[in-house]
Design an enzyme around this catalytic site. Structure first.
Site, PDB file in Angstrom:
ATOM      1  N   GLY A  60      -8.637 -20.091 -82.571  1.00  0.00           N
ATOM      2  CA  GLY A  60      -8.072 -18.857 -82.193  1.00  0.00           C
ATOM      3  C   GLY A  60      -7.377 -18.115 -83.323  1.00  0.00           C
ATOM      4  CG  ASP A  81      -9.633 -25.861 -73.810  1.00  0.00           C
ATOM      5  OD1 ASP A  81      -9.630 -26.379 -74.887  1.00  0.00           O
ATOM      6  OD2 ASP A  81      -8.975 -24.590 -73.607  1.00  0.00           O
TER       7      ASP A  81
END
Length: 220
Positions: A60, A81
């Protein structure tokens, strides 16, 4: 000349090889490798699984730094995830049969809430599922807009399951026990956030359906 030059056209191949997406591919590989050593090699598993989780924060950062934010990266990030956590929880279901139903419910909540939340956000015209106004939900606003909170809560969630995993091995049982205890409050927060975002997503989708139905009724 350089100031007036036309920017290079971005192609699908460029997006596939964005720096944050490359990091995402490494996350997938390390998570997959951790499953192969999970049964008998807790140290190797811990290093591989932790690497996959920690890289979640890096991709990110790189996306924002190099202006390489992409839908592919966002989806890859989320499914990695969910898949890595699901893999660990499947193993825990086998090792803790008495808690199997609990793990199944938590896994279902995790997958369902995140999918519906992302789908509802995109359906509502938002560019990111992390765009939650304070007026919509204070808890989700805190969770998604504060990177330190998001990172800490996600870390505690993974540490809770990792602690249960480490308790299965004599050399790390005590450490695993304390890891589970310390991370439990953050784990509860994460599950609460999942319930809240599931409810919010359902309301957004229902509201969109109601608007569409009313628009159709106007034509009759």
């Amino acid at each position: 000349m350089s100031s007036n030059s036309t920017p290079e056209k971005v192609t699908a191949e460029h997006v596939l090889w964005y720096i944050p997406n490359k990091i995402g591919y490494v996350r997938v590989i390390t998570a997959a490798l951790s499953f192969f050593v999970m049964k008998n090699h807790p140290t190797a598993f811990t290093w591989l699984y932790s690497t996959s989780c920690l890289l979640d924060a890096l991709d990110g950062t790189m996306a924002r730094k190099y202006n390489q934010v992409s839908s592919l990266g966002a989806v890859l990030d989320m499914v990695t995830d969910r898949s890595s956590t699901a893999g660990l929880m499947c193993f825990l279901c086998v090792q803790y049969p008495q808690w199997c139903v609990f793990f199944q419910l938590m896994l279902g909540l995790d997958i369902t809430s995140h999918y519906m939340h992302m789908y509802a956000s995109l359906s509502a015209g938002k560019t990111s599922h992390k765009s939650v106004g304070e007026g919509e939900s204070r808890l989700l606003h805190l969770y998604y807009t504060r990177r330190d909170v998001l990172f800490t809560i996600c870390a505690f969630n993974e540490l809770f399951y990792a602690g249960l995993y480490l308790q299965l091995f004599s050399n790390s049982a005590t450490f695993g026990k304390w890891t589970t205890i310390i991370s439990f409050p953050g784990y509860v927060f994460k599950q609460t956030a999942n319930v809240v975002q599931l409810k919010r997503a359902a309301l957004i989708l229902a509201d969109n359906d109601a608007k569409n139905a009313n628009e159709k009724n106007k034509t009759y």
